[in-house]
Design a protein around this motif. Structure first.
Motif, PDB file in Angstrom:
ATOM      1  N   UNK A 416     -47.959   8.852 -41.467  1.00  6.90           N
ATOM      2  CA  UNK A 416     -49.224   8.283 -41.908  1.00  6.90           C
ATOM      3  C   UNK A 416     -49.241   6.774 -41.973  1.00  6.90           C
ATOM      4  N   UNK A 417     -48.061   6.133 -41.913  1.00  6.67           N
ATOM      5  CA  UNK A 417     -48.038   4.672 -41.975  1.00  6.67           C
ATOM      6  C   UNK A 417     -48.726   4.066 -40.761  1.00  6.67           C
ATOM      7  N   UNK A 418     -48.409   4.562 -39.587  1.00  4.91           N
ATOM      8  CA  UNK A 418     -48.989   4.044 -38.355  1.00  4.91           C
ATOM      9  C   UNK A 418     -50.160   4.930 -37.932  1.00  4.91           C
ATOM     10  N   UNK A 419     -51.347   4.342 -37.925  1.00  3.99           N
ATOM     11  CA  UNK A 419     -52.518   5.107 -37.489  1.00  3.99           C
ATOM     12  C   UNK A 419     -52.449   5.379 -35.983  1.00  3.99           C
ATOM     13  N   UNK A 420     -52.052   4.343 -35.234  1.00  3.52           N
ATOM     14  CA  UNK A 420     -51.879   4.452 -33.778  1.00  3.52           C
ATOM     15  C   UNK A 420     -50.767   3.507 -33.363  1.00  3.52           C
ATOM     16  N   UNK A 421     -50.040   3.862 -32.313  1.00  4.64           N
ATOM     17  CA  UNK A 421     -49.058   2.937 -31.755  1.00  4.64           C
ATOM     18  C   UNK A 421     -48.730   3.370 -30.334  1.00  4.64           C
ATOM     19  N   UNK A 422     -48.175   2.434 -29.583  1.00  8.24           N
ATOM     20  CA  UNK A 422     -47.752   2.726 -28.211  1.00  8.24           C
ATOM     21  C   UNK A 422     -47.208   1.462 -27.574  1.00  8.24           C
ATOM     22  N   UNK A 423     -46.559   1.627 -26.420  1.00  5.79           N
ATOM     23  CA  UNK A 423     -46.051   0.449 -25.730  1.00  5.79           C
ATOM     24  C   UNK A 423     -44.759   0.701 -24.995  1.00  5.79           C
ATOM     25  N   UNK A 424     -43.965  -0.368 -24.888  1.00  4.91           N
ATOM     26  CA  UNK A 424     -42.727  -0.370 -24.102  1.00  4.91           C
ATOM     27  C   UNK A 424     -41.548  -0.753 -24.986  1.00  4.91           C
ATOM     28  N   UNK A 425     -40.436  -1.033 -24.312  1.00  8.08           N
ATOM     29  CA  UNK A 425     -39.243  -1.473 -25.032  1.00  8.08           C
ATOM     30  C   UNK A 425     -39.435  -2.851 -25.647  1.00  8.08           C
ATOM     31  N   UNK A 426     -40.104  -3.745 -24.918  1.00  5.84           N
ATOM     32  CA  UNK A 426     -40.191  -5.140 -25.346  1.00  5.84           C
ATOM     33  C   UNK A 426     -41.537  -5.515 -25.953  1.00  5.84           C
ATOM     34  N   UNK A 427     -42.569  -4.713 -25.743  1.00  5.48           N
ATOM     35  CA  UNK A 427     -43.900  -5.035 -26.261  1.00  5.48           C
ATOM     36  C   UNK A 427     -44.593  -3.747 -26.693  1.00  5.48           C
ATOM     37  N   UNK A 428     -45.339  -3.835 -27.789  1.00 12.27           N
ATOM     38  CA  UNK A 428     -46.032  -2.649 -28.291  1.00 12.27           C
ATOM     39  C   UNK A 428     -47.220  -3.079 -29.132  1.00 12.27           C
ATOM     40  N   UNK A 429     -48.107  -2.121 -29.382  1.00 12.86           N
ATOM     41  CA  UNK A 429     -49.255  -2.352 -30.246  1.00 12.86           C
ATOM     42  C   UNK A 429     -49.333  -1.263 -31.306  1.00 12.86           C
ATOM     43  N   UNK A 430     -49.982  -1.563 -32.430  1.00 13.22           N
ATOM     44  CA  UNK A 430     -50.080  -0.602 -33.517  1.00 13.22           C
ATOM     45  C   UNK A 430     -51.290  -0.908 -34.388  1.00 13.22           C
ATOM     46  N   UNK A 431     -51.699   0.093 -35.157  1.00 13.69           N
ATOM     47  CA  UNK A 431     -52.803  -0.056 -36.110  1.00 13.69           C
ATOM     48  C   UNK A 431     -52.382   0.576 -37.430  1.00 13.69           C
TER      49      UNK A 431
END
Length: 571
Positions: A416-431
């Protein structure tokens, strides 16, 4: 640049026979893992075959149906360089094959990333029969379901790492999906689309389509886009990616690139006749990205689609202005970030940093995270306020900590901490929800501590050793310039050495121009960008430094120049 250099280590050479006739290039290539000369052959005949891509037949079937039944096709892209180039490639190439194609790019500030249900609702206004995602879609479970519920077929083309569940699309093309045997897992989104075109062309050739009076598109015409996307998206330059980049660079240097790319070189004051892969990452890419960061990536795609050079230059000038605005915003945010780091009493004990200011610009936090990561040599997440009490973050990492795996670990440890996340080894995004910012700080620091080897947190500069005096010349600089392409996991050569300072002066605001001599008395020009004014100029007679050997072109004259990445004064 500090008064001390981090520890320096030299690359180790891959064992085996020589891979190049030139001794220096042989050393550089083998130090980057090249074990056979064929890996350096950039001819397109050496590209990996498309047949091993899982889902390729189903994807081609959809394109065949679209052609046969005259479907309306809508491309849904992403708002970064890979997304813009993938969108441009899909629109131009699929149109050249005979399809009715349009595109839609989500505005990051209104809709966020990917094929969301909201984007599907917007797309349905154009009444498509087929939606093709480029550089996104692998995580768009709800969006794909919404499109199919509305009677629209969906073809997902993506390269991002998938989650536990794949979208229920009519076809999924992604080299990183489970069961895909395509050897290059480092393909960017634009390359995935390019391979779909190769496969479709093969199907049409086999059926005799082009023998019935239909023009066969020359796919090589779009390699400038593929090359730009590959470098700007910072995917590893394996042998397959290097071939694609090298072929794209060759087209640009010959003036055979699209007007928009040539115009982006020109507004940046760069000569496309001497284009290097580094220009994609530091010149063309940032100007395209500025559209998606501050405004709407549609203007970026329009620049790439422009056929008239005058229109392309006008669009490129708009992107250049946006990039200047982006740099101004970034500088202001960096001051805030440095203040945070200066006030942090336990800076050395933090393994992962999460930064947030209420007025930070959502479109620039990725660059900010990268800048801070370089300063502290730790994984960094920069957060910005979004709508509905949410914070959006952009993360950047160091070698040794896989960001997406780290976020996945956090999601499992703290549901529940991360609403959304995704990406690669070196870069990612989250909400996340705004009230959970402190939790994110604790869990991110813990994730880095748990999953990252301690040695990876020690700053180290890896170089290619020292150059001999006979190699410090323009001939070597020109050789290195064309020996790439250099990029992620195939870095531009860096060398280290000690030099006597013959002269030094500040140019611009924070750049140091030098004349240096080696132990043999050979004098060479050098420059160091963004030096620390409290250290330079120095009264000490020598410097130790890590540099790149480059060709400096000025008013039609070429000369050799050392470009220092790190340097420190010495007695």
């Amino acid at each position: 640049m500090s008064a001390d250099l981090p520890a320096i280590s030299e690359r180790t050479l891959a064992e085996g026979p020589a891979v190049h006739d030139h001794p220096l290039l042989d050393r550089l290539y083998r130090a980057r893992g090249v074990t056979a000369a064929v890996e350096l052959d950039s001819q397109l005949k050496h590209l990996l075959p498309w047949q091993s891509l899982k889902g390729i037949d189903a994807a081609v079937d959809l394109l065949q149906q679209a052609l046969q039944h005259r479907w309306r096709v809508l491309i849904v892209g992403d708002y970064d360089v890979d997304g813009a180039t993938s969108t441009t490639l899909a629109v131009e190439a699929l149109s050249a094959f005979g399809l009715d194609v349009d595109f839609l790019l989500p505005n990051r500030f209104e809709y966020g990333y990917g094929l969301s249900p909201e984007i599907v609702e917007l797309a349905l206004q154009q009444a498509p029969d087929l939606i093709i995602t480029v550089d996104n879609g692998i995580a768009s479970l709800d969006g794909v379901a919404a499109a199919k519920a509305a009677g629209v077929k969906v073809l997902v083309t993506d390269h991002h790492l998938p989650g536990e569940q794949l979208p229920d699309a009519n076809a999924v093309l992604n080299p990183n999906q489970p069961g895909c045997k395509f050897p290059s897992k480092a393909a960017c989104g634009c390359t995935v689309m390019f391979y779909l075109l190769i496969a479709w062309r093969a199907r049409l050739r086999e059926s005799g389509w082009f023998e019935q009076g239909h023009r066969e598109p020359a796919l090589a015409d779009w390699l400038d886009l593929v090359a730009l996307a590959t470098v700007a998206d910072v995917v590893p330059l394996d042998a397959n990616n290097r071939r694609l980049v090298q072929q794209g660079l060759a087209r640009i240097r010959a003036g055979r690139a699209r007007p928009g790319i040539l115009a982006l070189f020109e507004v940046a004051g760069r000569d496309w006749r001497h284009a290097r892969s580094q220009d994609f990452g530091f010149v063309v890419g940032p100007r395209l990205n500025a559209a998606g960061r501050l405004d709407d990536m549609t203007v970026g795609v329009q620049t790439l689609l422009a056929r008239d050079p005058a229109q392309a230059r006008q669009r490129a000038a708009e992107l250049d202005a946006l990039n200047r605005e982006r740099r101004s915003i970034e500088r202001s945010m960096l001051v805030d970030a440095e203040r945070y780091l200066d006030d942090l009493s336990d800076l050395e004990n933090r393994n992962g940093h999460v930064l947030f200011e209420a007025d930070w610009h959502e479109g620039v936090i990725g660059i900010l995270a990268s800048r801070v990561k370089d300063r502290v040599h730790r994984p960094v997440i920069a957060m910005a306020a979004s709508d509905n009490g949410l914070l959006k973050g952009s993360a950047r990492s160091i070698a040794g900590f896989h960001l997406r795996d780290g976020l996945d670990w956090m999601a499992s440890q703290c549901p529940g901490l991360l609403r959304k996340f995704g990406g690669h080894a070196m870069a990612a995004g989250l909400t996340i929800e705004a009230e959970r910012l402190d939790e994110l700080r604790q869990w991110f620091d813990r994730a880095v501590s748990e999953l990252c080897e301690p040695e990876a947190l020690i700053p180290t500069i890896v170089t290619d050793g020292e150059l001999q005096a006979a190699e410090l010349n323009l001939e070597t600089a020109l050789l290195l310039e064309t020996a790439g392409p250099w990029g992620q996991n195939f870095p531009e050569p860096r060398f280290h050495g000690r030099w006597r300072i013959e002269s030094q002066r500040i140019v611009g605001e924070h750049h140091l121009k030098l004349e240096l001599s080696d132990p043999n008395g050979q004098v060479v020009d050098a420059i160091a960008f963004n030096i620390e004014p409290s250290i330079w100029p120095t009264q000490k007679p020598y410097l130790d430094g890590v540099y790149q050997l480059q060709c400096n072109r000025y008013r039609g004259r070429e000369s050799v120049q050392l470009v220092f990445n790190d340097l420190a004064p010495r007695d």
